[in-house]
Design a protein around this motif. Sequence first.
Motif, PDB file in Angstrom:
ATOM      1  N   GLY A 184       4.075  12.733  -4.701  1.00  0.00           N
ATOM      2  CA  GLY A 184       4.316  11.490  -3.984  1.00  0.00           C
ATOM      3  C   GLY A 184       5.790  11.188  -3.835  1.00  0.00           C
ATOM      4  N   GLU A 185       6.049   9.995  -3.332  1.00  0.00           N
ATOM      5  CA  GLU A 185       7.402   9.483  -3.144  1.00  0.00           C
ATOM      6  C   GLU A 185       7.424   8.023  -3.561  1.00  0.00           C
ATOM      7  OE1 GLU A 185       6.363  12.619  -0.397  1.00  0.00           O
ATOM      8  OE2 GLU A 185       5.663  10.568  -0.188  1.00  0.00           O
ATOM      9  N   CYS A 186       8.587   7.572  -4.014  1.00  0.00           N
ATOM     10  CA  CYS A 186       8.752   6.171  -4.372  1.00  0.00           C
ATOM     11  C   CYS A 186      10.230   5.837  -4.265  1.00  0.00           C
ATOM     12  CB  CYS A 186       8.260   5.924  -5.797  1.00  0.00           C
ATOM     13  SG  CYS A 186       8.350   4.198  -6.326  1.00  0.00           S
ATOM     14  N   GLY A 187      10.542   4.741  -3.591  1.00  0.00           N
ATOM     15  CA  GLY A 187      11.938   4.368  -3.476  1.00  0.00           C
ATOM     16  C   GLY A 187      12.152   3.259  -2.477  1.00  0.00           C
ATOM     17  N   PHE A 188      13.299   3.307  -1.843  1.00  0.00           N
ATOM     18  CA  PHE A 188      13.754   2.193  -1.034  1.00  0.00           C
ATOM     19  C   PHE A 188      14.136   2.638   0.371  1.00  0.00           C
ATOM     20  CE2 PHE A 188      15.230   1.749  -5.484  1.00  0.00           C
ATOM     21  CZ  PHE A 188      14.338   0.775  -5.877  1.00  0.00           C
TER      22      PHE A 188
ATOM     23  N   LEU B 201      10.789  -1.770  -0.824  1.00  0.00           N
ATOM     24  CA  LEU B 201      10.179  -0.748  -1.657  1.00  0.00           C
ATOM     25  C   LEU B 201       9.087  -0.034  -0.872  1.00  0.00           C
ATOM     26  CD1 LEU B 201       9.662   0.383  -4.612  1.00  0.00           C
ATOM     27  CD2 LEU B 201       8.016  -1.494  -4.822  1.00  0.00           C
ATOM     28  N   PHE B 202       8.992   1.276  -1.066  1.00  0.00           N
ATOM     29  CA  PHE B 202       7.837   1.996  -0.550  1.00  0.00           C
ATOM     30  C   PHE B 202       7.381   2.998  -1.596  1.00  0.00           C
ATOM     31  CE2 PHE B 202      11.037   5.103   0.508  1.00  0.00           C
ATOM     32  CZ  PHE B 202      10.384   6.319   0.438  1.00  0.00           C
ATOM     33  N   TYR B 203       6.129   3.346  -1.541  1.00  0.00           N
ATOM     34  CA  TYR B 203       5.573   4.346  -2.448  1.00  0.00           C
ATOM     35  C   TYR B 203       4.366   4.970  -1.790  1.00  0.00           C
ATOM     36  CZ  TYR B 203       3.315  -0.077  -3.731  1.00  0.00           C
ATOM     37  OH  TYR B 203       2.707  -1.300  -3.701  1.00  0.00           O
TER      38      TYR B 203
ATOM     39  N   ALA C 211       6.121   5.838 -12.395  1.00  0.00           N
ATOM     40  CA  ALA C 211       7.294   6.032 -11.545  1.00  0.00           C
ATOM     41  C   ALA C 211       7.973   4.717 -11.200  1.00  0.00           C
ATOM     42  CB  ALA C 211       6.900   6.759 -10.259  1.00  0.00           C
ATOM     43  N   LEU C 212       7.181   3.709 -10.860  1.00  0.00           N
ATOM     44  CA  LEU C 212       7.752   2.458 -10.381  1.00  0.00           C
ATOM     45  C   LEU C 212       8.589   1.765 -11.449  1.00  0.00           C
ATOM     46  CD1 LEU C 212       8.085   0.614  -7.993  1.00  0.00           C
ATOM     47  CD2 LEU C 212       5.962  -0.526  -8.629  1.00  0.00           C
ATOM     48  N   GLU C 213       8.193   1.851 -12.685  1.00  0.00           N
ATOM     49  CA  GLU C 213       8.987   1.259 -13.762  1.00  0.00           C
ATOM     50  C   GLU C 213      10.408   1.828 -13.737  1.00  0.00           C
ATOM     51  OE1 GLU C 213       8.974   0.657 -18.603  1.00  0.00           O
ATOM     52  OE2 GLU C 213       7.301   1.699 -17.648  1.00  0.00           O
TER      53      GLU C 213
ATOM     54  N   ILE D  17      14.214  -6.917  -4.244  1.00  0.00           N
ATOM     55  CA  ILE D  17      13.374  -5.826  -3.771  1.00  0.00           C
ATOM     56  C   ILE D  17      12.127  -6.443  -3.168  1.00  0.00           C
ATOM     57  CG2 ILE D  17      12.018  -3.802  -4.420  1.00  0.00           C
ATOM     58  CD1 ILE D  17      14.032  -3.334  -6.711  1.00  0.00           C
ATOM     59  N   GLU D  18      11.859  -6.087  -1.923  1.00  0.00           N
ATOM     60  CA  GLU D  18      10.672  -6.573  -1.213  1.00  0.00           C
ATOM     61  C   GLU D  18       9.638  -5.462  -1.127  1.00  0.00           C
ATOM     62  OE1 GLU D  18      12.015  -7.585   2.700  1.00  0.00           O
ATOM     63  OE2 GLU D  18      13.262  -9.231   1.987  1.00  0.00           O
TER      64      GLU D  18
END
Length: 182
Positions: free
Chosen positions: A78-82, A94-96, A112-114, A129-130
């Motif tokens: 996956g992916e997680c970030g901005f 924010l997207f994930y 991951a999000l933590e 962060i939205e």
Amino acid sequence: MTNQIEIITPRLLLKSITPAIIHEFFNTKSKEDIISYFDFDEASYEHLKNMHEKGMETHRISLFYFLLIDKESNQTIGECGFHTWNKSHNRTELFYNMRNDNVKQKGYMTEALETVLAFGFTSLNLHRIEALIAAENEPSLRLLLRYGFTKEGTMREDYVVNGKNEDSDCYSLLKWEWERNS
């Protein structure tokens, strides 16, 4: 490679992706190398290529995200970030995403999000962060609430899904709220 950051969590390796890293890949690597590194299908490769060719940042708007790699299988899951990171105002969206259903609901995104939130507030100097989610997306809602996000309202017909404009519920987390909850 251009300033790539790697962060290790109990089950994941997070590898940073920035516009500079994306440009470096397209300027120095073959299509096969890019697909292999990102663990992409053809459509995802074309999306990233389009970002490289048409631009993904301005003088104040950028992106910063992490590939989520399962340490046990060494597969990108996956992916997680901005994205829409406004450096002038220290805010971002924010997207994930988890790539396959077989890795969902196993706590990977919670893990991951933590780390990603902590990185955003401390290393990127974010203040806000939205997150925008569909009202019916219960897993995303639970994830956001777990980390103290507050619902601000509904953005009417702001997101296109399969050619149709749909509403998004807007949640936010401020740095002082994150610090209080950490």
